[in-house]
Design a protein around this motif. Structure first.
Motif, PDB file in Angstrom:
ATOM      1  N   ARG A 198      12.872 -10.585  -1.579  1.00  0.00           N
ATOM      2  CA  ARG A 198      13.541  -9.299  -1.194  1.00  0.00           C
ATOM      3  C   ARG A 198      12.618  -8.542  -0.686  1.00  0.00           C
ATOM      4  NH1 ARG A 198      17.544  -6.014  -5.432  1.00  0.00           N
ATOM      5  NH2 ARG A 198      18.416  -4.503  -4.141  1.00  0.00           N
ATOM      6  N   TYR A 199      11.514  -8.348  -0.998  1.00  0.00           N
ATOM      7  CA  TYR A 199      10.432  -7.191  -0.682  1.00  0.00           C
ATOM      8  C   TYR A 199       9.264  -7.769   0.359  1.00  0.00           C
ATOM      9  CZ  TYR A 199      13.254  -4.921  -4.189  1.00  0.00           C
ATOM     10  OH  TYR A 199      14.221  -4.645  -5.080  1.00  0.00           O
TER      11      TYR A 199
ATOM     12  N   MET B  96      12.005   9.994  -1.356  1.00  0.00           N
ATOM     13  CA  MET B  96      10.871  10.048  -2.294  1.00  0.00           C
ATOM     14  C   MET B  96       9.569   9.724  -1.765  1.00  0.00           C
ATOM     15  SD  MET B  96      13.020   8.407  -5.539  1.00  0.00           S
ATOM     16  CE  MET B  96      11.699   8.808  -6.772  1.00  0.00           C
ATOM     17  N   ALA B  97       8.442  10.451  -2.297  1.00  0.00           N
ATOM     18  CA  ALA B  97       7.249  10.108  -1.955  1.00  0.00           C
ATOM     19  C   ALA B  97       6.746   8.862  -2.195  1.00  0.00           C
ATOM     20  CB  ALA B  97       6.307  11.119  -2.430  1.00  0.00           C
ATOM     21  N   ASP B  98       5.912   8.275  -1.224  1.00  0.00           N
ATOM     22  CA  ASP B  98       5.438   6.723  -1.296  1.00  0.00           C
ATOM     23  C   ASP B  98       4.737   6.946  -2.791  1.00  0.00           C
ATOM     24  OD1 ASP B  98       6.416   6.133   0.990  1.00  0.00           O
ATOM     25  OD2 ASP B  98       4.443   6.368   2.088  1.00  0.00           O
ATOM     26  N   VAL B  99       4.465   5.744  -3.231  1.00  0.00           N
ATOM     27  CA  VAL B  99       3.699   5.493  -4.424  1.00  0.00           C
ATOM     28  C   VAL B  99       2.482   4.573  -3.933  1.00  0.00           C
ATOM     29  CG1 VAL B  99       3.469   4.457  -6.650  1.00  0.00           C
ATOM     30  CG2 VAL B  99       5.628   5.376  -6.273  1.00  0.00           C
ATOM     31  N   GLU B 100       1.181   5.086  -4.136  1.00  0.00           N
ATOM     32  CA  GLU B 100       0.144   4.342  -3.783  1.00  0.00           C
ATOM     33  C   GLU B 100      -0.677   3.817  -4.639  1.00  0.00           C
ATOM     34  OE1 GLU B 100      -2.389   5.651  -0.216  1.00  0.00           O
ATOM     35  OE2 GLU B 100      -3.928   6.135  -1.672  1.00  0.00           O
ATOM     36  N   HIS B 101      -0.920   2.645  -4.668  1.00  0.00           N
ATOM     37  CA  HIS B 101      -1.712   1.443  -5.723  1.00  0.00           C
ATOM     38  C   HIS B 101      -2.867   1.292  -4.999  1.00  0.00           C
ATOM     39  CE1 HIS B 101       2.415   1.081  -7.436  1.00  0.00           C
ATOM     40  NE2 HIS B 101       2.633   0.978  -6.091  1.00  0.00           N
ATOM     41  N   THR B 102      -3.989   1.547  -5.726  1.00  0.00           N
ATOM     42  CA  THR B 102      -5.315   1.257  -5.303  1.00  0.00           C
ATOM     43  C   THR B 102      -5.821  -0.069  -6.132  1.00  0.00           C
ATOM     44  OG1 THR B 102      -6.041   3.406  -5.324  1.00  0.00           O
ATOM     45  CG2 THR B 102      -7.623   1.832  -5.439  1.00  0.00           C
ATOM     46  N   ILE B 103      -6.433  -1.044  -4.965  1.00  0.00           N
ATOM     47  CA  ILE B 103      -6.777  -2.381  -5.680  1.00  0.00           C
ATOM     48  C   ILE B 103      -8.458  -2.590  -5.450  1.00  0.00           C
ATOM     49  CG2 ILE B 103      -6.582  -4.887  -5.286  1.00  0.00           C
ATOM     50  CD1 ILE B 103      -3.770  -4.530  -4.453  1.00  0.00           C
ATOM     51  N   GLY B 104      -8.923  -2.696  -6.328  1.00  0.00           N
ATOM     52  CA  GLY B 104     -10.250  -2.952  -6.371  1.00  0.00           C
ATOM     53  C   GLY B 104     -10.835  -4.380  -6.046  1.00  0.00           C
ATOM     54  N   LEU B 105     -11.826  -4.334  -5.121  1.00  0.00           N
ATOM     55  CA  LEU B 105     -12.504  -5.713  -4.571  1.00  0.00           C
ATOM     56  C   LEU B 105     -13.934  -5.589  -5.491  1.00  0.00           C
ATOM     57  CD1 LEU B 105     -11.290  -5.998  -1.089  1.00  0.00           C
ATOM     58  CD2 LEU B 105      -9.992  -6.632  -3.101  1.00  0.00           C
ATOM     59  N   LEU B 106     -14.111  -6.314  -6.358  1.00  0.00           N
ATOM     60  CA  LEU B 106     -15.559  -6.353  -6.649  1.00  0.00           C
ATOM     61  C   LEU B 106     -16.258  -7.595  -6.147  1.00  0.00           C
ATOM     62  CD1 LEU B 106     -17.455  -5.447  -9.131  1.00  0.00           C
ATOM     63  CD2 LEU B 106     -16.496  -6.686 -10.610  1.00  0.00           C
ATOM     64  N   LEU B 107     -16.958  -7.450  -5.542  1.00  0.00           N
ATOM     65  CA  LEU B 107     -17.680  -8.542  -4.463  1.00  0.00           C
ATOM     66  C   LEU B 107     -19.213  -8.579  -4.674  1.00  0.00           C
ATOM     67  CD1 LEU B 107     -15.678  -7.351  -1.625  1.00  0.00           C
ATOM     68  CD2 LEU B 107     -14.909  -9.206  -2.900  1.00  0.00           C
TER      69      LEU B 107
ATOM     70  N   ARG C   5      -1.829  -4.119   7.285  1.00  0.00           N
ATOM     71  CA  ARG C   5      -0.557  -4.473   8.183  1.00  0.00           C
ATOM     72  C   ARG C   5       0.530  -4.615   7.436  1.00  0.00           C
ATOM     73  NH1 ARG C   5      -1.829  -8.333  13.014  1.00  0.00           N
ATOM     74  NH2 ARG C   5      -3.759  -7.671  13.554  1.00  0.00           N
ATOM     75  N   LEU C   6       0.726  -4.715   6.372  1.00  0.00           N
ATOM     76  CA  LEU C   6       1.886  -5.063   5.285  1.00  0.00           C
ATOM     77  C   LEU C   6       2.370  -3.506   5.306  1.00  0.00           C
ATOM     78  CD1 LEU C   6       3.771  -6.385   3.263  1.00  0.00           C
ATOM     79  CD2 LEU C   6       2.170  -5.666   1.421  1.00  0.00           C
ATOM     80  N   GLY C   7       1.339  -2.659   5.124  1.00  0.00           N
ATOM     81  CA  GLY C   7       1.974  -0.966   4.963  1.00  0.00           C
ATOM     82  C   GLY C   7       2.970  -0.727   3.872  1.00  0.00           C
ATOM     83  N   VAL C   8       4.136  -0.057   4.103  1.00  0.00           N
ATOM     84  CA  VAL C   8       4.963   0.293   3.205  1.00  0.00           C
ATOM     85  C   VAL C   8       5.766  -0.516   2.956  1.00  0.00           C
ATOM     86  CG1 VAL C   8       6.444   2.244   2.435  1.00  0.00           C
ATOM     87  CG2 VAL C   8       4.207   2.807   3.433  1.00  0.00           C
TER      88      VAL C   8
ATOM     89  N   GLY D  54      13.485   1.310  -6.285  1.00  0.00           N
ATOM     90  CA  GLY D  54      14.036   2.344  -5.325  1.00  0.00           C
ATOM     91  C   GLY D  54      13.195   3.279  -4.662  1.00  0.00           C
ATOM     92  N   ARG D  55      11.730   3.033  -5.012  1.00  0.00           N
ATOM     93  CA  ARG D  55      10.896   3.882  -4.096  1.00  0.00           C
ATOM     94  C   ARG D  55      10.189   3.076  -3.181  1.00  0.00           C
ATOM     95  NH1 ARG D  55       7.501   6.658  -9.006  1.00  0.00           N
ATOM     96  NH2 ARG D  55       7.203   4.559  -9.529  1.00  0.00           N
ATOM     97  N   THR D  56       9.177   3.659  -2.332  1.00  0.00           N
ATOM     98  CA  THR D  56       8.491   2.971  -1.280  1.00  0.00           C
ATOM     99  C   THR D  56       7.028   2.900  -1.829  1.00  0.00           C
ATOM    100  OG1 THR D  56       8.163   5.195  -0.284  1.00  0.00           O
ATOM    101  CG2 THR D  56       9.861   3.684   0.725  1.00  0.00           C
ATOM    102  N   HIS D  57       6.368   1.805  -1.706  1.00  0.00           N
ATOM    103  CA  HIS D  57       4.952   1.549  -2.319  1.00  0.00           C
ATOM    104  C   HIS D  57       4.113   1.135  -0.913  1.00  0.00           C
ATOM    105  CE1 HIS D  57       6.402   1.366  -6.427  1.00  0.00           C
ATOM    106  NE2 HIS D  57       7.621   1.357  -5.675  1.00  0.00           N
ATOM    107  N   ARG D  58       2.883   1.901  -1.191  1.00  0.00           N
ATOM    108  CA  ARG D  58       1.613   1.085  -0.509  1.00  0.00           C
ATOM    109  C   ARG D  58       0.541   0.696  -1.255  1.00  0.00           C
ATOM    110  NH1 ARG D  58       0.297   2.533   4.969  1.00  0.00           N
ATOM    111  NH2 ARG D  58       1.951   4.130   4.929  1.00  0.00           N
ATOM    112  N   ALA D  59       0.168  -0.538  -1.017  1.00  0.00           N
ATOM    113  CA  ALA D  59      -1.100  -0.846  -1.641  1.00  0.00           C
ATOM    114  C   ALA D  59      -2.295  -0.620  -0.729  1.00  0.00           C
ATOM    115  CB  ALA D  59      -0.909  -2.252  -2.222  1.00  0.00           C
ATOM    116  N   VAL D  60      -3.360  -0.063  -1.176  1.00  0.00           N
ATOM    117  CA  VAL D  60      -4.698   0.034  -0.579  1.00  0.00           C
ATOM    118  C   VAL D  60      -5.815  -0.395  -1.362  1.00  0.00           C
ATOM    119  CG1 VAL D  60      -3.871   2.035   0.538  1.00  0.00           C
ATOM    120  CG2 VAL D  60      -5.098   2.363  -1.564  1.00  0.00           C
ATOM    121  N   SER D  61      -7.016  -0.961  -0.666  1.00  0.00           N
ATOM    122  CA  SER D  61      -8.087  -1.483  -1.497  1.00  0.00           C
ATOM    123  C   SER D  61      -9.143  -0.805  -1.076  1.00  0.00           C
ATOM    124  CB  SER D  61      -8.268  -2.948  -0.961  1.00  0.00           C
ATOM    125  OG  SER D  61      -8.496  -3.102   0.368  1.00  0.00           O
TER     126      SER D  61
END
Length: 411
Positions: free
Chosen positions: A357-358, A1-12, A28-31, A37-44
């Motif tokens: 676990r993750y 299954m395709a990665d799920v990408e999550h966008t995290i905003g930094l209000l600075l 460095r954490l990556g996926v 059961g899916r793979t996840h990637r968080a980007v900022s």
């Protein structure tokens, strides 16, 4: 299954050290694999400030806000994306606007915490409002400032009801200092609060989600020396109480990235400041504790987006007040009940299971990063941007030594 990408905003605002650290650790954490059961990637991404249509759909699932406590345009954007789009915010902009230090004192007093005696006094100078003169003449009662202060008792502190960063705070030892501080307060609304004299330790606890680090704080020292590296300055029972109070404040007000200051005298814990919309996480302040802060922030934000944790804008104060108002419960029993409510709010058991676990590799990722040239470059650049040239060598040695101590303790 395709990665799920999550966008995290930094209000600075002006800070750049911890955002760069957080961004590096996310990369460095990556996926990771999630409970679904899916793979996840968080980007900022760093949030920019611009006009926004109230029907615009944001890209972000979560925003870490470090700006809106004083900059109102982005604060209103945060309100919009939380009300209309269910974007997850670590700190509620609604309670930070309405539940400032004054309201926080009131709530925690009702819950039975040992907040020092506190009185709110009227403005010293008239407000710049055309209605003030009429209202004041008709309804403002004259009062004796010295008599009011006597009810609190010397020494005491005068401090803004909504202030931060120690601005406008004065220690009052006598009537001369009382009048001088009140005269200087101008149009700021001030508290008089009893001083906790002869305290044994000043504890500052930083809480991110359900994780808390209690640090020995020395307010009389310059910022680079205020956090002392000491792992045994509180007894187990007192330490548990400080942690419980910190998490109680955060769960009650929906603040998940917040610091709490408490004065410990004997076995009594007196919380004195616990509404910090932008808690200190600078590397030049936290030093030894900086890697922990980044680890906790990484774990909590990833947990929130991957598990689709739901934001709770509504506060459930009645459940807390039911405990605080119950005369059959002792103070210790109330703390136990508050801890139960905070663990429920933060989903502590679910979070710990998720991390085991993750995210079990986070500590190793942070260790590898702290021992890398990338981190040392960040430290050098931060020191050079913070201190004058003639102090660079001194502070590079100071902070480098503290980080080396953390590396030795975690190797």
């Amino acid at each position: 299954m395709a990665d799920v990408e999550h966008t995290i905003g930094l209000l600075l605002g002006t800070e750049d050290d911890w955002p760069r650290a957080y961004e590096a650790l996310l990369r460095r954490l990556g996926v990771i694999k999630g409970p679904d059961g899916r793979t996840h990637r968080a980007v900022s991404e760093r949030v920019t400030i611009e006009p926004f249509n109230l029907r615009d759909k944001p890209r972000h699932e979560l925003v870490i806000d470090r700006l809106a406590y004083w900059y109102y345009h982005p604060r209103e954007w945060l309100k919009k994306i939380s009300l209309m789009d269910d974007v997850y915010l670590l700190n509620s902009p609604f309670t930070f606007q309405s539940m400032e230090k004054h309201a926080a004192y009131c709530a925690m007093m009702r819950l039975g915490l040992k907040v020092p005696e506190t009185v709110l006094v009227p403005y010293k100078n008239p407000l710049d409002n055309s209605r003030y003169a009429y209202t004041a003449a008709r309804y403002n009662q004259s009062f004796d400032l010295e008599a009011t202060a006597a009810q609190v008792g010397y020494p005491m502190y005068m401090k803004p009801y909504d202030g931060g960063a120690w601005v406008g705070v004065s220690k009052i030892r006598n009537t001369d200092e009382l009048h001088a501080a009140y005269d200087a307060s101008g149009e700021r609304l001030m508290h008089l609060q009893a001083s906790v004299e002869g305290y044994d330790v000043f504890a500052r606890s930083l809480t991110i989600g359900p994780e808390t680090m209690v640090m020995k704080f020395r307010p009389e020292q310059p910022m680079h020396s205020r956090y002392e590296v000491d792992h045994g300055f509180l007894t187990a029972d007192v330490g548990h109480e400080v942690v419980t109070i910190s998490r109680l404040v955060n769960a009650f007000f929906r603040w998940e990235f917040n610091s709490c200051e408490s004065l410990v005298r004997g076995t009594d814990v007196h919380p004195i400041d616990y509404a910090n919309a932008c808690p200190d996480v600078a590397i030049t302040s936290l030093h030894y504790y900086f890697p922990w802060a980044m680890s906790a922030l990484l774990r909590w934000t990833v947990f929130c987006v991957v598990t689709e944790r739901k934001p709770t804008l509504d506060t459930d104060t009645a459940r807390y007040f039911a405990i605080g108002d119950d005369p059959s419960l002792s103070y210790a029993e109330k703390l136990t009940e508050y801890r139960r409510l905070t663990d429920e709010y933060f989903e502590t058991a679910r979070y710990e299971e998720f991390c085991d676990r993750y995210l079990g590799n986070v500590d190793a990722i942070v260790y590898d990063w702290v021992t890398s040239e990338e981190f040392r470059s960040l430290l050098r650049e931060t020191v050079r941007a913070t201190y004058p040239v003639h102090e660079h060598e001194k502070f590079l040695g100071h902070f480098g030594g503290l980080i080396d101590a953390w590396v030795r303790d975690h190797s």
